[in-house]
Design an enzyme around this catalytic site. Sequence first.
Site, mmCIF file in Angstrom:
data_model
loop_
_atom_site.group_PDB
_atom_site.id
_atom_site.type_symbol
_atom_site.label_atom_id
_atom_site.label_comp_id
_atom_site.label_asym_id
_atom_site.label_seq_id
_atom_site.Cartn_x
_atom_site.Cartn_y
_atom_site.Cartn_z
ATOM 1 N N GLY A 184 0.829 -1.212 0.000
ATOM 2 C CA GLY A 184 0.000 0.000 0.000
ATOM 3 C C GLY A 184 0.853 1.247 0.000
ATOM 4 O O GLY A 184 1.352 1.672 -1.041
ATOM 5 N N GLN A 242 3.252 2.001 3.055
ATOM 6 C CA GLN A 242 4.542 1.644 3.658
ATOM 7 C C GLN A 242 5.237 0.523 2.875
ATOM 8 O O GLN A 242 6.464 0.497 2.779
ATOM 9 C CB GLN A 242 4.351 1.203 5.117
ATOM 10 N N ASP A 274 -4.133 -1.559 9.306
ATOM 11 C CA ASP A 274 -4.322 -2.172 10.628
ATOM 12 C C ASP A 274 -5.612 -2.993 10.678
ATOM 13 O O ASP A 274 -5.654 -4.045 11.316
ATOM 14 C CB ASP A 274 -4.279 -1.081 11.693
ATOM 15 N N HIS A 311 3.626 -0.518 13.346
ATOM 16 C CA HIS A 311 2.689 0.152 14.242
ATOM 17 C C HIS A 311 2.454 -0.774 15.433
ATOM 18 O O HIS A 311 2.473 -2.004 15.270
ATOM 19 C CB HIS A 311 1.370 0.381 13.474
ATOM 20 N N GLU A 360 1.557 30.119 2.516
ATOM 21 C CA GLU A 360 2.731 30.747 3.138
ATOM 22 C C GLU A 360 3.342 29.831 4.193
ATOM 23 O O GLU A 360 4.562 29.760 4.359
ATOM 24 C CB GLU A 360 2.312 32.091 3.759
HETATM 25 N N1 NAI Z 1 0.614 4.922 5.554
HETATM 26 C C1 NAI Z 1 1.775 5.200 6.127
HETATM 27 O O1 NAI Z 1 2.616 5.882 5.555
HETATM 28 C C2 NAI Z 1 2.097 4.665 7.484
HETATM 29 C C3 NAI Z 1 1.589 3.452 7.889
HETATM 30 N N2 NAI Z 1 2.062 2.877 9.039
HETATM 31 C C4 NAI Z 1 1.594 1.563 9.410
HETATM 32 O O2 NAI Z 1 2.041 0.649 8.422
HETATM 33 C C5 NAI Z 1 1.108 -0.410 8.266
HETATM 34 C C6 NAI Z 1 0.671 -0.491 6.818
HETATM 35 O O3 NAI Z 1 -0.090 0.651 6.547
HETATM 36 P P1 NAI Z 1 -0.295 1.272 5.093
HETATM 37 O O4 NAI Z 1 0.950 1.151 4.292
HETATM 38 O O5 NAI Z 1 -0.894 2.614 5.285
HETATM 39 O O6 NAI Z 1 -1.394 0.274 4.532
HETATM 40 P P2 NAI Z 1 -2.269 0.459 3.222
HETATM 41 O O7 NAI Z 1 -3.673 0.560 3.648
HETATM 42 O O8 NAI Z 1 -1.703 1.492 2.336
HETATM 43 O O9 NAI Z 1 -1.942 -0.940 2.539
HETATM 44 C C7 NAI Z 1 -2.807 -1.926 2.520
HETATM 45 C C8 NAI Z 1 -2.262 -3.086 1.734
HETATM 46 O O10 NAI Z 1 -2.971 -4.200 2.194
HETATM 47 C C9 NAI Z 1 -3.629 -4.840 1.115
HETATM 48 N N3 NAI Z 1 -4.893 -5.322 1.692
HETATM 49 C C10 NAI Z 1 -5.903 -4.581 2.202
HETATM 50 N N4 NAI Z 1 -6.878 -5.383 2.668
HETATM 51 C C11 NAI Z 1 -6.447 -6.647 2.474
HETATM 52 C C12 NAI Z 1 -6.982 -7.927 2.780
HETATM 53 N N5 NAI Z 1 -8.150 -8.056 3.373
HETATM 54 N N6 NAI Z 1 -6.249 -9.012 2.445
HETATM 55 C C13 NAI Z 1 -5.057 -8.893 1.844
HETATM 56 N N7 NAI Z 1 -4.508 -7.713 1.538
HETATM 57 C C14 NAI Z 1 -5.185 -6.629 1.856
HETATM 58 C C15 NAI Z 1 -3.786 -3.794 0.042
HETATM 59 O O11 NAI Z 1 -3.823 -4.406 -1.215
HETATM 60 C C16 NAI Z 1 -2.507 -2.973 0.249
HETATM 61 O O12 NAI Z 1 -1.424 -3.559 -0.417
HETATM 62 C C17 NAI Z 1 -0.037 -0.103 9.234
HETATM 63 O O13 NAI Z 1 0.248 -0.759 10.443
HETATM 64 C C18 NAI Z 1 0.081 1.396 9.427
HETATM 65 O O14 NAI Z 1 -0.456 1.862 10.639
HETATM 66 C C19 NAI Z 1 3.047 3.456 9.779
HETATM 67 C C20 NAI Z 1 3.571 4.675 9.425
HETATM 68 C C21 NAI Z 1 3.043 5.401 8.319
HETATM 69 MG MG MG Z 2 -0.362 6.244 12.126
#
Ligand code: NAI
Ligand code: MG
Length: 347
Positions: free
Chosen positions: A39, A41, A99, A123, A247
């Site tokens: 997604g 990360q 999550d 996380h 700004e």
């Molecule tokens: N978004 C960010 O930049 C940050 C995220 N985190 C943590 O990193 C972790 C990942 O978060 P993100 O990258 O935001 O996640 P995301 O929501 O962007 O990624 C989700 C991924 O999971 C897959 N997915 C979703 N539902 C699914 C399911 N039921 N079965 C199989 N695959 C499924 C999607 O295809 C995608 O590849 C979380 O724990 C988040 O709290 C930590 C710091 C920043």
């Molecule tokens: Mg967060």
Amino acid sequence: MAQINFGGTVENVVTREEFPLETALETLKNETIAVIGYGVQGPGQSLNMRENGFNVIVGQRKGKTYDKAVADGWVPGETLFEIEEALEKGTIICFLLSDAAQIELWPTVKAALKPGKSLYFSHGFGVTYKEKTGIVPPADVDVFLVAPKGSGTSLRRLFVEGKGLNSSFAVYQDASGNARNKCIAMGIGVGSGYLFETDFYKEVTSDLTGERGTLMGAIQGIFAAQYEVLRANGHSPSEAFNETVEELTQSLMPLVAENGMDWMYANCSTTAQRGALDWWKPFRDATKPVFEQLYNSVKTQEQAEISITRNSQPDYREKLEVELAELRDSEMWQAGAAVRNLRPERS
Ligand SMILES: NC(=O)C1=CN([C@@H]2O[C@H](COP(=O)(O)OP(=O)(O)OC[C@H]3O[C@@H](n4cnc5c(N)ncnc54)[C@H](O)[C@@H]3O)[C@@H](O)[C@H]2O)C=CC1
Ligand SMILES: [Mg+2]
Ligand SMILES: CC(=O)[C@](C)(O)C(=O)O
Ligand SMILES: [Mg+2]
């Protein structure tokens, strides 16, 4: 570990100097790092690790995101697999689904966690709220987290620029006796500038507060309040947007990032300084009760509950898009789009 004085409190910090990339590579030389989820990360961490020389594979279900992974150079059958296969092959499982999605996939992940493997999070959510998520790792695996303090998009961009986002790290379970080293090695591998130590509970509590507060929720709230007051008093959208957002992001926040708030103030007019010094405390006092309410709502796990129930609804993505569109279509952010288009570097 370096002992750094943060404004009077000494904390443990790991820098790239004391834990260089070579040490990280040596620590993880026998590991296959399986990044599950591509997604936000997932791409940042996996691409940075790949370019840093680690043995990385990606597990992602088929669809648009899988195609993006292919476009990013992950090779189906070699370095890109269906989730189950990647779980099988990986020795460090990076659980980087959202999550809420982690709850659904947990039984599959758990089944693949053979003794000696490691479970990695970005996380503290899943483990801290185990009563709600059901995520209870088996006792014979290492469990740790590296939480980049920023978007995966920034993690990647900064890495490409030769810089590094900082991350927190925490060990939840040390089955091998080497979990801490593995965790730090992962932190260096994903491109962290430096790593500061925390625990799973503190990571999730501060993170949920920060993103609901000054980092995302509060900032939009304060922007909206000021913009509305300016507009109600006859200021044009361009003036209101420039004095509220443009700004700040273009001129003043880069100065804060470079050298602190006082330095930004010192580089503004004495008129601005006088006003800002007089007004910051009333703003603090007005918003502090809201921050206390927010922290309490995180602490009682109300925010976790909301996040899980809302994110688990089947039509969540559509509803989310409606809410994001409400922001995007608001006059303030429409004015913002016009202002951004006028930046000289864009025309
Ligand atoms: N978004 C960010 O930049 C940050 C995220 N985190 C943590 O990193 C972790 C990942 O978060 P993100 O990258 O935001 O996640 P995301 O929501 O962007 O990624 C989700 C991924 O999971 C897959 N997915 C979703 N539902 C699914 C399911 N039921 N079965 C199989 N695959 C499924 C999607 O295809 C995608 O590849 C979380 O724990 C988040 O709290 C930590 C710091 C920043
Ligand atoms: Mg967060
Ligand atoms: C980017 C980050 O660290 C956040 C805001 O906490 C998140 O995306 O969850
Ligand atoms: Mg965060």
